[in-house]
Design an enzyme around this catalytic site. Structure first.
Site, PDB file in Angstrom:
ATOM      1  N   GLY A 220       7.017   2.921  10.247  1.00 12.39           N
ATOM      2  CA  GLY A 220       7.887   3.530   9.143  1.00 12.39           C
ATOM      3  C   GLY A 220       7.970   2.228   7.939  1.00 12.39           C
ATOM      4  O   GLY A 220       7.341   1.959   7.211  1.00 12.39           O
ATOM      5  N   SER A 221       9.376   2.685   7.551  1.00 10.80           N
ATOM      6  CA  SER A 221       9.557   2.000   6.149  1.00 10.80           C
ATOM      7  C   SER A 221      11.557   2.111   6.221  1.00 10.80           C
ATOM      8  O   SER A 221      12.071   2.459   6.944  1.00 10.80           O
ATOM      9  CB  SER A 221       9.372   3.032   4.946  1.00 10.80           C
ATOM     10  OG  SER A 221       7.863   2.920   4.886  1.00 10.80           O
ATOM     11  N   ASN A 222      11.550   1.349   5.334  1.00 12.99           N
ATOM     12  CA  ASN A 222      12.739   0.866   4.986  1.00 12.99           C
ATOM     13  C   ASN A 222      13.102   1.164   3.019  1.00 12.99           C
ATOM     14  O   ASN A 222      12.541   1.294   1.828  1.00 12.99           O
ATOM     15  CB  ASN A 222      13.513  -0.554   4.453  1.00 12.99           C
ATOM     16  CG  ASN A 222      12.747  -1.563   5.326  1.00 12.99           C
ATOM     17  OD1 ASN A 222      13.843  -0.311   6.977  1.00 12.99           O
ATOM     18  ND2 ASN A 222      13.129  -2.745   6.071  1.00 12.99           N
TER      19      ASN A 222
END
Length: 775
Positions: A220-222
């Site tokens: 995923g990611s921020n």
């Protein structure tokens, strides 16, 4: 017939364009960042295709084998996609773990070139032009450098020129990460060998395993956008921090792409993607996070018993024959010859037949299941990213996301120079409203399965959207002037001060993800540290966002240790006393010098699964701060997990007080590069690094995925003020100066200035211009 005519016209246009000369200005600045400037999109693609090949030719050539369905031809049927070799590159796709023959059959049988060609022919001329140029640039590099390719592919017969069809397949593969590739094995399992007798299952067995619902857990990611209500200069700020594979053509690539007067965007692209996918222009910055949304449904078909092949189904009471596609795969034999095998894939109007007996999904004489994939023929990705890169503010980003709906499986987080912010899940989600989930159309909830025999249960249609997917009015979105953020959890928690609800009466479709559910610890620490910074400083700048990015707080430790450590000391267990002492003095971070981080990680990897561990349960009205605290009843199990962690470290001769930087590292050309960062969702580390191997005496070994590209962007009166980092570097070639040059920066938590204007580019210490032309 119409599709064929459209494709022939597009091919004629492409052939005519190919006769024109190419010319691109390709500039390199510090750390090998690529700036391509050209008069039009065709020449822009030419410069980018050539530059990418210069840095990553072996990886892209190997990846092309996958999407063409040719792995078996060169490496044999039973081998698997290339893993990282001698620290150079990998072509294995995290989402497809099939042997070569099955992988080849999947890509040949599932991807529909005729539909892809038609989609691009009916789409934007700019997209066709940039793809044409990319192919020509890549092929130019191969022609000029065939005798001097990197060792991993030098002289390899499988390094071949690229075609436009290859580009279509390359982009189509990326669209399938959360849909078709999740079910690749099940789709291949449903295919039949043409000469074999039909063997339908007699009945459907009970499910014995959980069915996958999207991309691999943790990937995923921020994304964080700060608006004028919380920024120091009243303009927007953006932090982009994708956690993505460190191997394969899904690696990011730092680029700045300019067609004067039409397009000027900088940031990161992906291998084979001729556009900036995360980045900024002079007025707006954006990033993406993997969404919680589900981008497929399945359909249960009622089959016609009069057809012994099981390939006729009923739709609104009328029999409909499935369509089929027979494909061939050639496999290298031990004696060097090739053997050919065929399989036939079957499709209803909703999608491809799939078989997963262990999940209760099978093909019997009366029933079949098919995959409705919103991204199977999605040819809008490049068009979408080019449009985002042109957008002058978040309102324009919102408009283009709704109009094109081309993003396959990501949220968008954006900020602009006026100080506005946007969160929006503009990805391609099947148009199945909440009303259908409470009707008799839903027949298999665990597989998002609907009745495929009735048109009333089919995907709906919004007037402003591509066929079968939701339009802008039904996409979760939030615009604010303080902040919006996402770390791959639900859309409903985009701002801790105001939870997002959908339109009445049912809200957003359940396909966009569940609401009022417990969030990951990574999501929670993101909001907690942001709110703490705003409380302390009121207004933030880019340096503050960089500090938040690299704070490396381990939120699980912050929640558990205050009550676990007293219990640990009170146990008087001699096995645990040193461990208790180490965790007591540990800074509860995942920094290079953090002593105790390895011990806590091994403990928490097991302890996180202990049921009933929280003293304060989850409260949907306070999702950032709950659940929390250690339940007294869970203390014995927690201490057992700590004992097991101590035993594991002792068995590997890893000291309980060892520095994280001594055991978490990336090896390049025989040199260790220590890495900070935690796991992410499990331990609540915002900066996530997922290692490829378990702990050994030598440490955790190399990175599988995690923090990859980082950008922090602000704005002043003149335009963007940006700094960034591509942690693993621009190139996979060990002999390249850009193979490991950014890893030391990551170790120091340093970002470098991203030169955007012509003046900034020319004054960069690494400035080097090359004019690339071809008649």
């Amino acid at each position: 017939m119409r599709t064929q005519v459209i494709w022939l016209l597009a091919a004629a246009v492409t052939a005519g364009a190919a006769a024109e000369p190419f010319r691109s200005e390709v500039t390199r600045t510090s750390y090998g960042v690529v700036h391509v400037k050209a008069a039009d999109f065709r020449n822009l693609g030419y410069g980018l295709g050539h530059a990418y090949a210069e840095d990553n030719v072996c990886m892209l050539a190997d990846t092309l084998l996958t999407v063409r369905g040719e792995r078996s031809r060169y490496f044999g049927a039973d081998a698997y996609a290339t893993k990282p070799k001698n620290g150079e590159y990998g072509a294995a796709i995290d989402y497809v773990t099939l042997r070569n023959e099955d992988s080849d059959f999947f890509f040949k049988g599932y991807l529909d070139l005729a539909q892809l060609r038609a989609g691009y022919a009916a789409g934007s001329q700019e997209v066709r032009d940039v793809l044409t140029g990319y192919v020509a640039g890549y092929n130019r590099y191969l022609r000029d450098n065939s005798a001097s390719l990197p060792a991993a592919c030098k002289g390899a017969a499988w390094v071949k020129a690229m075609t436009m069809d290859d580009m279509y397949l390359l982009i189509a593969e990326k669209a399938l990460h959360a849909t078709g590739e999740v079910f690749a094995g099940a789709i291949v399992a449903a295919a039949r060998e043409p000469a074999a007798a039909v063997a339908l299952a007699k009945s459907i067995a009970p499910a014995s395993r959980k069915i996958p619902m999207g991309m691999p857990a943790g990937l995923g990611s921020n994304g964080l956008a700060v608006g004028k209500g919380a920024s120091a200069n009243g303009r927007g700020l953006l932090l982009g921090n994708p956690h993505y594979p460190w191997n394969s053509a899904d690696r990011f690539y730092q680029v700045h792409l300019t067609v004067p007067g039409k397009y000027d965007a900088m940031g990161a692209s992906l291998g084979g993607m001729p556009a900036v996918v995360i980045g900024f222009n002079k007025d707006m910055a954006w990033t993406h996070t993997v969404t919680k949304a589900v981008h497929f449904t399945t359909f249960k078909l009622d089959l016609d018993p009069a057809d012994p092949t099981g390939t006729t189904y009923f739709y609104d009471g009328a029999p409909v024959k499935m369509t089929s596609r027979t494909v061939s795969v050639d496999s290298l034999q031990a004696d060097g010859t090739l053997a050919s095998k065929q399989k036939t894939f079957y499709f209803s109007k909703q999608g491809a037949v799939l078989v997963m007996p262990e999940a209760g999904v099978d093909w019997t004489a009366s029933t079949a299941f098919v995959l409705g994939d919103a991204n199977r023929n999605n040819t809008r990705l490049v068009q979408q990213w080019l449009a985002i890169g042109k957008a002058g503010n978040v309102a324009a980003v919102k408009s283009t996301l709704g109009a094109i709906a081309g993003l396959p499986w990501v949220n968008t987080v954006a900020a602009d120079r006026e100080g506005n912010t946007l969160y929006m899940d503009g990805s391609a989600v099947p148009n199945m409203g909440a009303d259908k989930f409470v009707s008799d159309c839903l027949v298999l909830p665990e597989l998002v399965g609907f009745d495929g025999s009735r048109s009333e249960c089919a995907w709906g249609q919004d007037p402003d959207a591509p066929a079968g997917i939701f339009g802008a009015a039904n996409m979760p979105q939030q615009e604010r002037t303080d902040y919006v953020a996402n770390s791959n959890d639900g859309y409903w928690l985009t701002n801790a001060r105001e939870l997002l609800t959908g339109p009445a009466p049912y809200g957003y479709s359940p396909l966009y993800g569940s609401t009022d559910v417990e969030q990951t610890l990574r999501t929670r620490i993101g909001f907690k540290q942001l709110e703490a910074a705003l409380t302390a400083e009121r207004f933030l700048d880019t340096d503050d966002l960089q500090r938040l990015m690299f704070a490396n707080r381990v939120h699980a430790a912050e929640l558990i240790l205050p009550e676990l450590l007293p219990a640990c000391l009170a146990s008087n267990d001699r096995q645990l006393l040193l461990a208790c002492a180490v965790l007591m003095i540990w800074d509860r971070k995942a920094d290079l010098d953090s002593r105790g981080a390895v011990l806590f990680r091994e403990f928490w990897n097991a302890a996180a699964a202990i049921p009933g561990k929280w003293k304060v349960p989850f409260d949907a009205a306070d999702p950032v701060n709950t659940p929390r605290g250690l339940a007294p009843a869970a203390v014995p199990a927690m201490l057992d997990a700590l004992r097991a962690a101590v035993a594991k470290l002792n068995a590997q001769a890893v000291p309980l007080y060892g520095r994280l930087g001594d055991y978490q590292y990336e090896l390049r050309n025989g040199k260790r590069y220590p890495l900070h960062g935690g796991i992410g969702d499990i331990d609540g580390a915002y900066n996530s690094i997922n290692m490829a191997s378990e702990l050994s005496a030598a440490g955790y070994g190399d990175v599988s995925w995690g923090t990859s590209y980082v950008q922090v962007v602000g704005f002043d009166q003149a335009g963007p003020v940006a700094k960034g980092l591509l942690v693993y570097g621009q190139s996979v070639d060990p002999k390249s100066p850009h193979y490991a040059d950014q890893l030391p920066l990551y170790g120091r938590k340093a970002l470098f200035r991203l030169p955007f204007t012509d003046t900034q580019i020319r004054s960069d210490a690494g400035y080097k211009l090359k004019v690339l032309s071809e008649n």
